[in-house]
Design an enzyme around this catalytic site. Structure first.
Site, PDB file in Angstrom:
ATOM      1  N   CYS A  85       7.712  30.990 -28.805  1.00 39.61           N
ATOM      2  CA  CYS A  85       6.823  32.003 -28.232  1.00 39.61           C
ATOM      3  C   CYS A  85       5.483  31.341 -27.896  1.00 39.61           C
ATOM      4  CB  CYS A  85       6.577  33.138 -29.216  1.00 39.61           C
ATOM      5  SG  CYS A  85       8.051  33.800 -30.015  1.00 39.61           S
ATOM      6  N   CYS A 186      11.550  68.107 -34.423  1.00 40.03           N
ATOM      7  CA  CYS A 186      10.522  67.252 -35.038  1.00 40.03           C
ATOM      8  C   CYS A 186       9.270  68.076 -35.300  1.00 40.03           C
ATOM      9  CB  CYS A 186      10.135  66.095 -34.116  1.00 40.03           C
ATOM     10  SG  CYS A 186      11.488  65.193 -33.356  1.00 40.03           S
ATOM     11  N   CYS A 189       8.533  70.218 -38.524  1.00 40.60           N
ATOM     12  CA  CYS A 189       7.999  69.549 -39.713  1.00 40.60           C
ATOM     13  C   CYS A 189       6.639  68.920 -39.438  1.00 40.60           C
ATOM     14  CB  CYS A 189       8.995  68.497 -40.200  1.00 40.60           C
ATOM     15  SG  CYS A 189      10.442  69.249 -40.994  1.00 40.60           S
ATOM     16  N   HIS A 190       6.512  68.195 -38.331  1.00 43.13           N
ATOM     17  CA  HIS A 190       5.318  67.350 -38.152  1.00 43.13           C
ATOM     18  C   HIS A 190       4.189  67.986 -37.350  1.00 43.13           C
ATOM     19  CE1 HIS A 190       7.191  64.096 -40.256  1.00 43.13           C
ATOM     20  NE2 HIS A 190       8.206  64.041 -39.420  1.00 43.13           N
ATOM     21  N   CYS A 231      14.963  60.733 -39.914  1.00 44.47           N
ATOM     22  CA  CYS A 231      14.509  62.112 -39.707  1.00 44.47           C
ATOM     23  C   CYS A 231      15.593  62.951 -39.029  1.00 44.47           C
ATOM     24  CB  CYS A 231      13.198  62.133 -38.921  1.00 44.47           C
ATOM     25  SG  CYS A 231      11.761  61.732 -39.975  1.00 44.47           S
TER      26      CYS A 231
HETATM   27  C1  HEC Z   1      12.922  68.530 -41.973  1.00 46.48           C
HETATM   28  C2  HEC Z   1      11.636  67.956 -41.722  1.00 46.48           C
HETATM   29  C3  HEC Z   1      11.559  66.773 -40.750  1.00 46.48           C
HETATM   30  C4  HEC Z   1      11.948  66.763 -39.439  1.00 46.48           C
HETATM   31  C5  HEC Z   1      12.623  67.857 -38.652  1.00 46.48           C
HETATM   32  C6  HEC Z   1      11.539  65.480 -38.929  1.00 46.48           C
HETATM   33  N1  HEC Z   1      10.937  64.742 -39.894  1.00 46.48           N
HETATM   34 FE1  HEC Z   1       9.916  63.016 -39.637  1.00 46.48          FE
HETATM   35  N2  HEC Z   1       9.531  62.939 -41.600  1.00 46.48           N
HETATM   36  C7  HEC Z   1       9.881  63.886 -42.532  1.00 46.48           C
HETATM   37  C8  HEC Z   1       9.462  63.459 -43.848  1.00 46.48           C
HETATM   38  C9  HEC Z   1       9.683  64.226 -45.152  1.00 46.48           C
HETATM   39  C10 HEC Z   1       8.819  62.223 -43.671  1.00 46.48           C
HETATM   40  C11 HEC Z   1       8.149  61.363 -44.762  1.00 46.48           C
HETATM   41  C12 HEC Z   1       6.796  61.975 -45.071  1.00 46.48           C
HETATM   42  C13 HEC Z   1       5.937  62.102 -43.854  1.00 46.48           C
HETATM   43  O1  HEC Z   1       5.306  61.123 -43.418  1.00 46.48           O
HETATM   44  O2  HEC Z   1       5.945  63.215 -43.233  1.00 46.48           O
HETATM   45  C14 HEC Z   1       8.849  61.928 -42.245  1.00 46.48           C
HETATM   46  C15 HEC Z   1       8.264  60.823 -41.667  1.00 46.48           C
HETATM   47  C16 HEC Z   1       8.206  60.571 -40.309  1.00 46.48           C
HETATM   48  C17 HEC Z   1       7.505  59.461 -39.703  1.00 46.48           C
HETATM   49  C18 HEC Z   1       6.725  58.380 -40.439  1.00 46.48           C
HETATM   50  C19 HEC Z   1       5.255  58.715 -40.574  1.00 46.48           C
HETATM   51  C20 HEC Z   1       4.448  57.610 -41.191  1.00 46.48           C
HETATM   52  O3  HEC Z   1       3.225  57.789 -41.325  1.00 46.48           O
HETATM   53  O4  HEC Z   1       4.993  56.553 -41.535  1.00 46.48           O
HETATM   54  C21 HEC Z   1       7.699  59.575 -38.353  1.00 46.48           C
HETATM   55  C22 HEC Z   1       7.184  58.620 -37.283  1.00 46.48           C
HETATM   56  C23 HEC Z   1       8.526  60.737 -38.131  1.00 46.48           C
HETATM   57  N3  HEC Z   1       8.804  61.332 -39.338  1.00 46.48           N
HETATM   58  C24 HEC Z   1       8.966  61.178 -36.888  1.00 46.48           C
HETATM   59  C25 HEC Z   1       9.844  62.230 -36.704  1.00 46.48           C
HETATM   60  C26 HEC Z   1      10.443  62.573 -35.431  1.00 46.48           C
HETATM   61  C27 HEC Z   1      10.169  61.857 -34.118  1.00 46.48           C
HETATM   62  C28 HEC Z   1      11.258  63.638 -35.648  1.00 46.48           C
HETATM   63  C29 HEC Z   1      12.210  64.316 -34.687  1.00 46.48           C
HETATM   64  C30 HEC Z   1      13.297  63.466 -34.224  1.00 46.48           C
HETATM   65  C31 HEC Z   1      11.133  63.988 -37.052  1.00 46.48           C
HETATM   66  N4  HEC Z   1      10.290  63.102 -37.659  1.00 46.48           N
HETATM   67  C32 HEC Z   1      11.757  65.084 -37.637  1.00 46.48           C
HETATM   68  C33 HEC Z   1      10.500  65.082 -42.265  1.00 46.48           C
HETATM   69  C34 HEC Z   1      10.956  65.490 -41.033  1.00 46.48           C
HETATM   70  C1  HEC Z   2       8.905  30.676 -21.072  1.00 50.29           C
HETATM   71  C2  HEC Z   2       7.765  31.517 -21.359  1.00 50.29           C
HETATM   72  C3  HEC Z   2       7.874  32.604 -22.421  1.00 50.29           C
HETATM   73  C4  HEC Z   2       8.349  32.470 -23.709  1.00 50.29           C
HETATM   74  C5  HEC Z   2       8.949  31.263 -24.384  1.00 50.29           C
HETATM   75  C6  HEC Z   2       8.131  33.765 -24.328  1.00 50.29           C
HETATM   76  N1  HEC Z   2       7.569  34.623 -23.430  1.00 50.29           N
HETATM   77 FE1  HEC Z   2       6.887  36.509 -23.845  1.00 50.29          FE
HETATM   78  N2  HEC Z   2       6.359  36.739 -21.896  1.00 50.29           N
HETATM   79  C7  HEC Z   2       6.472  35.799 -20.910  1.00 50.29           C
HETATM   80  C8  HEC Z   2       6.064  36.363 -19.646  1.00 50.29           C
HETATM   81  C9  HEC Z   2       6.052  35.657 -18.296  1.00 50.29           C
HETATM   82  C10 HEC Z   2       5.699  37.706 -19.903  1.00 50.29           C
HETATM   83  C11 HEC Z   2       5.254  38.769 -18.899  1.00 50.29           C
HETATM   84  C12 HEC Z   2       6.234  39.925 -18.816  1.00 50.29           C
HETATM   85  C13 HEC Z   2       7.641  39.509 -18.402  1.00 50.29           C
HETATM   86  O1  HEC Z   2       7.819  39.075 -17.265  1.00 50.29           O
HETATM   87  O2  HEC Z   2       8.559  39.645 -19.209  1.00 50.29           O
HETATM   88  C14 HEC Z   2       5.862  37.893 -21.340  1.00 50.29           C
HETATM   89  C15 HEC Z   2       5.554  39.060 -22.017  1.00 50.29           C
HETATM   90  C16 HEC Z   2       5.569  39.223 -23.374  1.00 50.29           C
HETATM   91  C17 HEC Z   2       5.067  40.384 -24.094  1.00 50.29           C
HETATM   92  C18 HEC Z   2       4.385  41.594 -23.471  1.00 50.29           C
HETATM   93  C19 HEC Z   2       2.911  41.316 -23.273  1.00 50.29           C
HETATM   94  C20 HEC Z   2       2.199  42.432 -22.582  1.00 50.29           C
HETATM   95  O3  HEC Z   2       0.966  42.408 -22.652  1.00 50.29           O
HETATM   96  O4  HEC Z   2       2.832  43.296 -21.966  1.00 50.29           O
HETATM   97  C21 HEC Z   2       5.325  40.190 -25.413  1.00 50.29           C
HETATM   98  C22 HEC Z   2       5.026  41.143 -26.551  1.00 50.29           C
HETATM   99  C23 HEC Z   2       5.997  38.901 -25.526  1.00 50.29           C
HETATM  100  N3  HEC Z   2       6.115  38.350 -24.287  1.00 50.29           N
HETATM  101  C24 HEC Z   2       6.438  38.353 -26.714  1.00 50.29           C
HETATM  102  C25 HEC Z   2       7.107  37.133 -26.802  1.00 50.29           C
HETATM  103  C26 HEC Z   2       7.668  36.626 -28.053  1.00 50.29           C
HETATM  104  C27 HEC Z   2       7.564  37.318 -29.397  1.00 50.29           C
HETATM  105  C28 HEC Z   2       8.256  35.433 -27.743  1.00 50.29           C
HETATM  106  C29 HEC Z   2       9.050  34.538 -28.670  1.00 50.29           C
HETATM  107  C30 HEC Z   2      10.197  35.174 -29.344  1.00 50.29           C
HETATM  108  C31 HEC Z   2       8.042  35.195 -26.313  1.00 50.29           C
HETATM  109  N4  HEC Z   2       7.370  36.260 -25.785  1.00 50.29           N
HETATM  110  C32 HEC Z   2       8.465  34.055 -25.637  1.00 50.29           C
HETATM  111  C33 HEC Z   2       6.883  34.486 -21.090  1.00 50.29           C
HETATM  112  C34 HEC Z   2       7.412  33.961 -22.252  1.00 50.29           C
END
Ligand code: HEC
Ligand code: HEC
Length: 270
Positions: A85, A186, A189-190, A231
């Site tokens: 990278c 989602c 709950c959230h 979730c």
């Molecule tokens: C029945 C309740 C429930 C539903 C529906 C639910 N979640 Fe959650 N989710 C939780 C609980 C419990 C946690 C852990 C505690 C917290 O951060 O709310 C959690 C945690 C998360 C987290 C992590 C937050 C953090 O700070 O790390 C994300 C992101 C999230 N939920 C997204 C979603 C999304 C997107 C959906 C819909 C696809 C969804 N949840 C549906 C209960 C729910």
């Molecule tokens: C040979 C050159 C090359 C190598 C090696 C490479 N990249 Fe990239 N990377 C690029 C180019 C060019 C872009 C511009 C977007 C595109 O065309 O994919 C990019 C875009 C990105 C972006 C998005 C940046 C933005 O601001 O949008 C991320 C994140 C990234 N590379 C991560 C990595 C990681 C992690 C690795 C190693 C596992 C890696 N790249 C290896 C050339 C490279």
């Protein structure tokens, strides 16, 4: 089915009392500091003091090892092109700064959104001629943590208009769609019940600014799509695949919900 829904409603009602009691605390407005922007609160503000302490101390935060692993991988040449990278992106502190705030991003070649994990695999396969990493593998998680960590403290700021608009709408629709045996979206709950109690957990706003997150329950780092799957399973819905277009659009919508919140990667949660 009805029984579960009623149970949930009852615990939410009980939790509302707790929330109101907390709201009486005059301190509440300021004490969240940077972790609250307008009405948007990071999961950090719902975590216990102990969990917060582990997150903010880099020597105690168990996910900092993943940052170190990511850095080692950043400098490792791989694939037929024998490139790392760093060969193209040099110092991640410069080149990756801000990346976490703007992903998922539209990719004109794919004709859809890509998240950081997808971008990493595009670079691996197309630029390094290396094998893609499996989602949820140690390598992918370490690199995603490392890349997103370079934006720590910067405000989330995904683009949602122009060519992105239809993907944003799809993510929003997913967010508010009822699903599973519990028939909950989602938002039930959230949006409607943050602060409420659900089994051993305090519900948060479900923000994504700390991902990939170290979960004490998992004893490891996990991706945002793993969390979405969890979730979905909680409401007994069939989860989508990590990396799916559905979850990538959802990731975009959730990132927008948290606009302005600081990137915390790697956060620590229960
Ligand atoms: C029945 C309740 C429930 C539903 C529906 C639910 N979640 Fe959650 N989710 C939780 C609980 C419990 C946690 C852990 C505690 C917290 O951060 O709310 C959690 C945690 C998360 C987290 C992590 C937050 C953090 O700070 O790390 C994300 C992101 C999230 N939920 C997204 C979603 C999304 C997107 C959906 C819909 C696809 C969804 N949840 C549906 C209960 C729910
Ligand atoms: C040979 C050159 C090359 C190598 C090696 C490479 N990249 Fe990239 N990377 C690029 C180019 C060019 C872009 C511009 C977007 C595109 O065309 O994919 C990019 C875009 C990105 C972006 C998005 C940046 C933005 O601001 O949008 C991320 C994140 C990234 N590379 C991560 C990595 C990681 C992690 C690795 C190693 C596992 C890696 N790249 C290896 C050339 C490279």
């Amino acid at each position: 089915m009805q029984r579960f829904a009623t149970k949930l409603t009852a615990s939410f009602a009980a939790a509302a009392i707790v929330t109101i009691a907390m709201g009486a605390d005059a301190d509440v407005g300021d004490k969240y500091g940077a972790y609250k922007v307008e009405d948007r609160r990071s999961g950090f503000t719902y975590a216990t003091k102990e969990t917060q302490r582990i997150q903010v101390d880099d020597f105690e935060n168990p996910a900092m090892i993943w940052v170190d692993d990511g850095e080692a991988l950043w400098n490792k040449a791989e694939g037929e092109a024998s490139k790392s990278c760093a060969s193209c992106h040099n110092d991640a502190a410069e080149s990756m700064k801000g990346v976490a705030t703007v992903f998922p991003k539209y990719d004109p070649k794919l004709g859809r959104m890509k998240n950081v994990e997808k971008q990493i695999n595009i670079c691996r396969t197309e630029r390094m001629k290396a094998k893609p990493w499996k989602l949820e593998s140690n390598e992918m998680l370490a690199m995603t943590v490392y890349v997103r960590h370079q934006s720590r403290g910067m405000p989330m700021n995904v683009k949602v208009d122009g060519e992105v608009a239809p993907f944003f709408e799809a993510g929003k629709k997913f967010y508010y769609q009822r699903r599973g045996q519990l028939d909950l979206a989602c938002g039930h709950c959230h949006v409607d019940n943050p602060g409420g109690q659900m089994r051993a957990n305090i519900l948060s706003q479900g923000q994504s600014n700390g991902f990939p997150t170290y979960r004490l329950k998992w004893q490891r780092v996990g991706s945002i799509h793993r969390r979405f799957r969890g979730c979905n399973k909680q409401v007994r819905a069939i989860p989508y695949k990590a990396g799916s277009e559905e979850y990538t659009n959802l990731e975009l919508y959730v990132a927008w919900r948290g606009r302005g919140l600081p990137v915390e990667t790697p956060a620590v949660r229960n």
